[in-house]
Design an enzyme around this catalytic site. Structure first.
Site, PDB file in Angstrom:
ATOM      1  N   ARG A 115      -3.900  -8.278 -20.680  1.00  0.00           N
ATOM      2  CA  ARG A 115      -4.792  -7.709 -21.705  1.00  0.00           C
ATOM      3  C   ARG A 115      -4.012  -6.977 -22.792  1.00  0.00           C
ATOM      4  O   ARG A 115      -4.473  -6.832 -23.909  1.00  0.00           O
ATOM      5  CB  ARG A 115      -5.767  -6.718 -21.078  1.00  0.00           C
ATOM      6  CG  ARG A 115      -6.696  -7.299 -20.063  1.00  0.00           C
ATOM      7  CD  ARG A 115      -7.574  -6.218 -19.478  1.00  0.00           C
ATOM      8  NE  ARG A 115      -8.352  -5.513 -20.488  1.00  0.00           N
ATOM      9  CZ  ARG A 115      -9.404  -6.031 -21.093  1.00  0.00           C
ATOM     10  NH1 ARG A 115      -9.811  -7.226 -20.792  1.00  0.00           N
ATOM     11  NH2 ARG A 115     -10.054  -5.335 -22.008  1.00  0.00           N
ATOM     12  N   GLU A 154       2.896  -7.463   8.371  1.00  0.00           N
ATOM     13  CA  GLU A 154       3.282  -6.040   8.405  1.00  0.00           C
ATOM     14  C   GLU A 154       4.210  -5.674   7.254  1.00  0.00           C
ATOM     15  O   GLU A 154       4.806  -4.603   7.260  1.00  0.00           O
ATOM     16  CB  GLU A 154       3.946  -5.706   9.750  1.00  0.00           C
ATOM     17  CG  GLU A 154       2.992  -5.780  10.931  1.00  0.00           C
ATOM     18  CD  GLU A 154       1.728  -4.962  10.710  1.00  0.00           C
ATOM     19  OE1 GLU A 154       1.819  -3.757  10.471  1.00  0.00           O
ATOM     20  OE2 GLU A 154       0.628  -5.573  10.781  1.00  0.00           O
ATOM     21  N   PRO A 198       0.816  -1.219   0.000  1.00  0.00           N
ATOM     22  CA  PRO A 198       0.000   0.000   0.000  1.00  0.00           C
ATOM     23  C   PRO A 198       0.853   1.275   0.000  1.00  0.00           C
ATOM     24  O   PRO A 198       0.347   2.355  -0.268  1.00  0.00           O
ATOM     25  CB  PRO A 198      -0.816  -0.093   1.297  1.00  0.00           C
ATOM     26  CG  PRO A 198      -0.512  -1.410   1.905  1.00  0.00           C
ATOM     27  CD  PRO A 198       0.661  -2.005   1.227  1.00  0.00           C
ATOM     28  N   ASP A 202     -11.363   0.228 -24.651  1.00  0.00           N
ATOM     29  CA  ASP A 202     -11.332   0.148 -23.186  1.00  0.00           C
ATOM     30  C   ASP A 202     -11.357   1.525 -22.538  1.00  0.00           C
ATOM     31  O   ASP A 202     -10.892   2.492 -23.128  1.00  0.00           O
ATOM     32  CB  ASP A 202     -10.015  -0.508 -22.736  1.00  0.00           C
ATOM     33  CG  ASP A 202     -10.143  -1.990 -22.537  1.00  0.00           C
ATOM     34  OD1 ASP A 202     -11.271  -2.495 -22.597  1.00  0.00           O
ATOM     35  OD2 ASP A 202      -9.104  -2.633 -22.313  1.00  0.00           O
TER      36      ASP A 202
HETATM   37  N1  ADE Z   1      -0.837  -5.182  -0.193  1.00  0.00           N
HETATM   38  C1  ADE Z   1      -1.716  -4.763   0.734  1.00  0.00           C
HETATM   39  N2  ADE Z   1      -2.444  -3.739   0.271  1.00  0.00           N
HETATM   40  C2  ADE Z   1      -2.010  -3.488  -0.997  1.00  0.00           C
HETATM   41  C3  ADE Z   1      -2.355  -2.545  -1.985  1.00  0.00           C
HETATM   42  N3  ADE Z   1      -3.293  -1.617  -1.795  1.00  0.00           N
HETATM   43  N4  ADE Z   1      -1.704  -2.581  -3.162  1.00  0.00           N
HETATM   44  C4  ADE Z   1      -0.737  -3.512  -3.359  1.00  0.00           C
HETATM   45  N5  ADE Z   1      -0.358  -4.419  -2.459  1.00  0.00           N
HETATM   46  C5  ADE Z   1      -0.981  -4.419  -1.289  1.00  0.00           C
END
Ligand code: ADE
Length: 247
Positions: free
Chosen positions: A149, A111, A84, A164
């Site tokens: 794709r 984590e 994230p 697309d």
């Molecule tokens: N792992 C956990 N959340 C994620 C996300 N939003 N994008 C990529 N990998 C992740």
């Protein structure tokens, strides 16, 4: 294209064996090499994670299983870590990645992974959106699907790519199929007119209208031609009149 995926639960990527990605695997357009980090444990208990030095809650994937697995990958190509904290994925990045012959994806869990793995191996850290998943495996599935794709021969109909959403920084418009009248809701006249030019113009106007309605942020960055502006104005006027007719 060959994609190596290092993950704690590689089975989560099984869904890639269906649909467009499944066909790409069958046609050898795509080769996925899944590496189970649990095959490279730290100890006889099979652990692959350890407590963080920071004293925070949760566990961190140890650098040892990942480096052992990485050393066995022959052609790594570009190495991506999914988390994230990465840069948000978009269509431009997907198209760029689709030009590569080899790609290696490291999926995090718990984590995350030890930073020294990121420092040693990772070329790019990518997120699939501003929300947190339980692990990178689903993110890897999303990333691979979006890349496939764009591989030559992966889509039966090449035109689906140019139609697309995001192909022109705009959204794809509405789709209709038979019947022409479904419980009193009719297919737009232009689409059943048999006039190719009218259909083409409707598709342009409808796609612009949908983009303006749903993604004003994308719409405001578009450089519309004079013709496109006129088509959109005419479409908006027709929509207004339609709504008046309804009421
Ligand atoms: N792992 C956990 N959340 C994620 C996300 N939003 N994008 C990529 N990998 C992740």
């Amino acid at each position: 294209m060959k994609i190596n995926v290092l993950a704690v639960f590689p089975q989560i990527l099984d869904s890639l064996h269906y649909g467009v990605t499944g066909t790409a695997i069958e046609k050898n357009i795509l080769e996925i090499h899944r590496i189970d980090l649990k095959d490279y444990p730290l100890n006889s208990y099979g652990s692959i994670d350890d407590k963080p030095f920071s004293g925070s809650e949760g566990m961190v994937i140890s650098p040892i299983p990942i480096s052992k697995a990485m050393n066995l990958v022959k052609n790594k190509g570009k190495v991506i870590y999914l988390s994230p904290q990465g840069k948000t994925l978009n269509q431009k990045k997907v198209e760029e990645l689709a030009t590569l012959n080899d790609l290696t994806i490291i999926c995090g869990r718990y984590e995350g992974i030890d930073q020294r793995i990121v420092d040693e191996y990772v070329d790019e850290e990518i997120s699939i959106g501003d929300y947190v998943l339980s692990g990178g495996e689903i993110a890897a599935t999303v990333l691979i699907d979006s890349i496939v794709r764009n591989l030559p021969g992966a889509l039966g109909n090449k035109k689906s790519l140019t139609n697309d959403s995001f192909s022109d920084d705009r959204l794809k418009g509405h789709s209709y199929t038979r019947p022409r009248d479904f419980e009193g809701r009719k297919v737009p006249d232009e689409l059943v007119s048999g006039n190719h030019e009218l259909v083409k113009e409707w598709k342009i106007a409808n796609s612009l209208w949908v983009t303006k309605q749903k993604r004003p942020d994308l719409f405001s960055n578009l450089q519309l031609s004079e013709k496109e502006m006129i088509l959109l104005q005419k479409y908006e006027l027709a929509q207004k009149n339609l709504r008046k007719g309804d009421g």
